[in-house]
Design a protein around this motif. Structure first.
Motif, PDB file in Angstrom:
ATOM      1  N   CYS A  15       0.650  -0.875  -0.418  1.00 44.81           N
ATOM      2  CA  CYS A  15      -0.302   0.040   0.315  1.00 44.81           C
ATOM      3  C   CYS A  15       0.915   1.552   0.109  1.00 44.81           C
ATOM      4  O   CYS A  15       0.010   2.358  -0.167  1.00 44.81           O
ATOM      5  CB  CYS A  15      -0.850   0.236   0.700  1.00 44.81           C
ATOM      6  N   ASP A  16       2.085   0.995   0.267  1.00 46.49           N
ATOM      7  CA  ASP A  16       2.868   1.428   0.016  1.00 46.49           C
ATOM      8  C   ASP A  16       2.551   3.386   1.129  1.00 46.49           C
ATOM      9  O   ASP A  16       3.268   4.140   1.804  1.00 46.49           O
ATOM     10  CB  ASP A  16       3.307   3.029  -1.318  1.00 46.49           C
ATOM     11  N   ILE A  24       5.261  -4.250  10.424  1.00 45.02           N
ATOM     12  CA  ILE A  24       5.699  -4.053   9.842  1.00 45.02           C
ATOM     13  C   ILE A  24       5.043  -5.159   8.620  1.00 45.02           C
ATOM     14  O   ILE A  24       4.535  -5.591   7.773  1.00 45.02           O
ATOM     15  CB  ILE A  24       6.864  -3.861   7.906  1.00 45.02           C
ATOM     16  N   ASP A  25       5.970  -6.218   9.562  1.00 45.20           N
ATOM     17  CA  ASP A  25       5.084  -8.296   8.964  1.00 45.20           C
ATOM     18  C   ASP A  25       3.620  -8.130   8.923  1.00 45.20           C
ATOM     19  O   ASP A  25       2.943  -8.927   8.320  1.00 45.20           O
ATOM     20  CB  ASP A  25       6.176  -8.951  10.085  1.00 45.20           C
ATOM     21  N   HIS A  30      -1.805  -9.000   7.036  1.00 48.09           N
ATOM     22  CA  HIS A  30      -3.400  -7.506   6.393  1.00 48.09           C
ATOM     23  C   HIS A  30      -3.200  -7.147   5.494  1.00 48.09           C
ATOM     24  O   HIS A  30      -4.802  -7.517   4.988  1.00 48.09           O
ATOM     25  CB  HIS A  30      -3.153  -7.279   7.888  1.00 48.09           C
ATOM     26  N   CYS A  31      -2.879  -6.361   5.452  1.00 48.30           N
ATOM     27  CA  CYS A  31      -2.924  -5.129   4.415  1.00 48.30           C
ATOM     28  C   CYS A  31      -3.464  -5.983   3.063  1.00 48.30           C
ATOM     29  O   CYS A  31      -4.338  -5.979   1.726  1.00 48.30           O
ATOM     30  CB  CYS A  31      -1.534  -4.492   4.271  1.00 48.30           C
ATOM     31  N   SER A  32      -2.206  -6.932   2.167  1.00 52.21           N
ATOM     32  CA  SER A  32      -2.462  -7.957   1.490  1.00 52.21           C
ATOM     33  C   SER A  32      -3.369  -8.962   1.016  1.00 52.21           C
ATOM     34  O   SER A  32      -3.969  -9.083  -0.318  1.00 52.21           O
ATOM     35  CB  SER A  32      -1.056  -8.346   0.872  1.00 52.21           C
ATOM     36  N   ILE A  45      -8.309   0.161  -0.973  1.00 48.01           N
ATOM     37  CA  ILE A  45     -10.133   0.491  -1.636  1.00 48.01           C
ATOM     38  C   ILE A  45      -9.868  -1.298  -0.230  1.00 48.01           C
ATOM     39  O   ILE A  45      -9.354  -2.268  -0.844  1.00 48.01           O
ATOM     40  CB  ILE A  45     -10.919  -0.274  -2.520  1.00 48.01           C
ATOM     41  N   PRO A  46     -10.765  -1.982   0.584  1.00 47.47           N
ATOM     42  CA  PRO A  46     -11.336  -2.820   0.853  1.00 47.47           C
ATOM     43  C   PRO A  46     -11.436  -4.082  -0.253  1.00 47.47           C
ATOM     44  O   PRO A  46     -12.653  -3.468  -0.393  1.00 47.47           O
ATOM     45  CB  PRO A  46     -12.174  -2.653   2.215  1.00 47.47           C
TER      46      PRO A  46
END
Length: 847
Positions: A15-16, A24-25, A30-32, A45-46
């Motif tokens: 997500c930059d 971070i891990d 969660h982000c990806s 966006i979800p």
């Protein structure tokens, strides 16, 4: 607060975002897993909301007016400035209409004329402002200028009036006083806010032709005539008969046929009979003339014929009041009638009533009924012996030696120009020299019988124009009002509007038809009129409104509710479902639903009604359970109504489209000697003469056989099941076959056959299954119908729906055959027009 010590950070590769390194891990996992980047705006966006985000934010949208697809951010600009369907107003009449129609409308509207009160000349609206500027300059600078002098005055050497010293200062003073009057007047009139009422005001201005500058209405009473005159039109009526003997317009002394007797030019008529007796034709002649309203703005006059017992057997037992109205600045006149049968008076049948106008045959040869039904017409002499050959009935004639040789070899038949009520709003004639139009406009169907699909005559050879109120055409005795038991009865027919228009020499006269359609829309928007003086004609504030939404539930089509798109919804006197199509004594009020099933029925007269409906694409009739009492000023909101059409099982096969018409079936080409060129390659090809005779030619050896899954009903199902003509010219009944496959018959169950009939004429439908020689048919309708739609090129009449049970024991696995027999054959016109046929399997629990 202590300062937060600096933390080591990292950038999430997904997500930059800058994230503390210690997290971070966890963040990346969660982000990806839960977020994705929008490919348009690059926001995160979800994932579960990605599609919704795109649809709500970036997806191209369709304009709700024209359906054009575009980027969302330009939608507002498109709707406001570019959409061809956006509403704009005509600069000449301020009538709102879609932008795509503006140019064509203004081309016609701008050619209308208005009287200049400075020079007393009629000027085109498109030239109005330039004319006013030049006219004002002439008034200010040319004290010696003269007014326009009519030809008659020139011929008589009439003395000029004194010079007009109407100064600019006086003009401004007059405008100021008028403006103050309008402002004061607005305090005394309630402002209407809905669209139709706003249009009423605009259309009244249009219809009255900016009446402040038009001459007032005058009435001239002579020894045996009265003349209504508003400076545009002069209408002469016999006194006290109330027969229209003359219509002067646009320098034509009389638009009506001057070669006819005065009593045979423009008149109200009816056909009546005592019960069981033969019909009597009666041109209604008044015995008493009366002025109802007379002022500068309006004239209404009355011609009455009162009944008393001494007239029994001579005249229909009705008090009849014929009214005629002329408005200031109006290019035409109105007429309506009030019929009343008092309690205890004799019984009678009213077969027909109408207004008839017979125009000058030397002027009017071009007739227009619709955009695609207009043409040069034969002369009345072409219908006489030596110039024509009468065909199977007297209304149909083959033109063998017409005055216009271009028409030689064509068939003329007034029934070819019939029209359903809901489309029968304007029709008439055009004269090319001078360019003048004569139009009959019917702004409402409420006083017509039989509902929106009832067909009536319009205009025909004569040249004749009709305003039909009651008739048995395409229905038979079902639509003849029968007054019984001395019952009281009263009904108002009309008003209808006789509209006259003209064009400049050199202009295309066919533009007069476009202008007549615009005027028709004006009249429709103005309904109910505010000016008729009779208390029996109810104004808008004396009426009620009803609205709702109609949905369809057919579980074998869709488990969800379906919007009843384009459904016909109406209020009619209480009765069984579908009874409205045979109702002919009282009033009906109809509308059509929008694409979502919403409807509003406006301006309903007080009384008791049922709400009825039928939905194209579905069989049967809907009736709202409770009767409704409409009162003055009421507004009833019904909410959502659900129609469940007849259905017991899944569709195994179907033939046709359930739309109460046989138009989708095969109408053959006519025999070349019996052609009307208007209907070549026409959507209404069924209006050609003699198509019933083509059945024997197309099926010379055996009757029609239709194979489900192989045959095409648009090519292989003849439009009408009629008798077959044998070699000796006698007739015989016909039996049509429907062959269909059943892979596995459900024993012990019942199949359902639905047969919808669009029209029947002294016919009988017998149905047999798998045995054409069975002594007793599975079903018989008995003798039904007197529509005569086959002979009158009608393609539909009274609607019938039959639901036939077929026991599973009569069916076999494999090929089955239904036999449809129509045995009645004393006339070529006896027969059946089918609307739709469907076979349903046994009920299925999965539905």
């Amino acid at each position: 607060m202590a300062a937060v010590p600096d933390q080591a950070t990292s950038v999430c590769a997904h997500c930059d975002r800058t994230i503390p390194s210690t997290n971070i891990d966890l963040h990346y996992a969660h982000c990806s897993r839960n977020l994705e980047r929008c490919k348009v705006c690059h926001d995160m966006i979800p994932k579960l909301l990605a599609e919704e985000h795109y649809l709500n934010t970036h997806a191209p949208v369709a304009c709700s007016l024209c359906s054009e697809t575009m980027e969302r951010d330009i939608l507002d600009i498109h709707k406001g400035e570019n959409c061809p369907r956006r509403m704009v107003t005509c600069e000449f009449c301020e009538f709102p209409l879609p932008a795509i129609d503006l140019a064509e409308h203004q081309e016609v509207c701008g050619n209308r004329t208005e009287l200049c009160h400075l020079c007393n000349k009629y000027v085109r609206l498109r030239e109005r402002y330039n004319h006013e500027d030049s006219c004002n300059r002439i008034q200010d600078n040319s004290a010696g200028s003269s007014r326009y002098v009519r030809p008659a005055e020139r011929n008589e050497g009439a003395r000029r009036r004194p010079h007009n010293d109407f100064s600019r200062k006086r003009l401004f003073f007059t405008i100021a006083i008028t403006g103050i009057a309008v402002i004061l007047g607005s305090f005394f009139f309630r402002r209407k806010t809905d669209f139709s009422d706003v249009c009423d005001t605009r259309l009244l201005n249009l219809k009255q032709g900016f009446t402040m500058s038009a001459p007032g209405v005058r009435l001239h009473i002579q020894d045996h005539h009265v003349v209504m005159d508003n400076g545009i039109v002069q209408v002469t009526l016999s006194n006290p008969d109330g027969i229209v003997t003359g219509i002067r317009y646009n320098d034509v002394d009389n638009l009506l046929e001057v070669l006819n007797k005065e009593s045979n030019r423009g008149y109200w008529d009816l056909v009546w009979s005592a019960p069981g007796s033969k019909g009597i034709f009666d041109v209604i002649k008044g015995t008493c003339f009366k002025v109802i309203v007379q002022n500068e703005e309006q004239l209404e006059i009355s011609f009455t014929r009162m009944w008393d017992p001494s007239l029994e057997g001579k005249f229909v037992p009705l008090n009849i009041d014929k009214r005629f109205i002329m408005l200031r600045g109006s290019s035409g006149f109105y007429s309506y009638g009030i019929y009343e049968h008092l309690n205890g008076w004799p019984d009678f049948d009213l077969g027909e009533t109408r207004i008839t106008f017979k125009l000058r045959k030397d002027k009017f040869q071009y007739m227009a009924v619709a955009d695609n039904r207009q043409r040069i017409m034969p002369f009345p002499e072409d219908r006489l012996s030596g110039r024509c050959q009468t065909l199977a009935y007297q209304e149909a004639a083959l033109l063998v030696n017409p005055k216009d040789p271009r028409l030689q070899g064509e068939v003329d038949d007034k029934y070819q120009y019939s029209c359903i009520n809901m489309d029968n709003q304007v029709h008439g004639w055009i004269s090319f020299s001078p360019p003048v139009g004569f139009w009959q406009i019917t702004p409402s169907d409420e006083f017509r019988s039989g509902g929106p699909l009832k067909q009536n005559l319009t205009s025909h050879v004569g040249p004749t124009t009709l305003a039909m109120f009651l008739s048995s055409h395409y229905a038979g005795q079902d639509l003849v009002p029968k007054i019984r038991g001395g019952e009281p009865w009263k009904k108002v027919f009309g008003p209808v509007y006789i509209y006259l228009n003209s064009g400049a020499v050199g202009d295309d006269p066919l533009h007069l038809w476009q202008d007549a359609k615009i005027q028709m829309m004006n009249e429709v928007q103005s309904w109910p009129y505010s000016f008729p003086a009779s208390e029996d004609f109810l104004k808008s504030d004396q009426r009620g409104n009803v609205s709702g939404r109609l949905l369809v539930l057919d579980r074998y089509v869709c488990t969800d509710l379906i919007s009843a798109n384009g459904a016909y919804v109406g209020l009619a006197p209480p009765g069984d479902a579908g009874s409205w199509q045979r109702e002919c004594k009282d009033y009906q009020f109809w509308t059509r639903t929008d694409e979502n099933g919403f409807f509003t029925i406006r301006n309903v007269r007080p009384g008791d009604y049922n709400l009825f409906a039928w939905v194209p694409g579905f069989v049967g009739d809907y009736k709202f359970g409770d009767f409704m009492k409409m009162t003055s000023g009421s507004y009833i909101e019904l909410g959502e109504l659900v129609y469940e059409p007849p259905r017991e099982g899944p569709t195994l096969w179907e033939i046709g489209i359930p739309d109460r018409s046989a138009a989708e079936f095969h109408a053959p080409d006519p025999n070349p000697p019996h052609i009307n060129k208007l209907f070549i390659n026409h959507p209404d090809r069924f209006r050609q003469y003699g198509l019933w005779d083509r059945y024997t030619e197309l099926y010379p050896d055996a009757d029609l056989v239709y194979t489900v899954g192989v045959s095409d009903y648009t090519k292989d199902w003849f439009y009408a099941q009629v008798p077959r003509k044998k070699e000796d010219n006698t007739l015989q009944g016909t039996t049509w076959q429907i062959k269909f496959e059943i892979s596995s018959v459900v024993q012990g169950s019942t199949y359902k056959l639905r047969v919808a009939i669009a029209s029947a004429t002294l016919a009988e439908l017998q149905i047999r299954i798998n045995d054409p020689n069975a002594r007793r048919p599975l079903f018989t309708s008995g003798l039904i119908g007197r529509d005569n739609s086959i002979a009158r090129h009608g393609i539909h009449g009274i609607y019938w729906l039959y639901n036939v049970n077929i026991p599973g024991s009569l069916l076999i696995t494999g090929t089955n055959t239904l036999y449809f027999t129509q045995p009645r054959c004393t006339s070529s016109f006896q027969g059946i027009m089918y609307d739709y046929i469907r076979l349903e399997g046994p009920p299925c629990e999965e539905s």
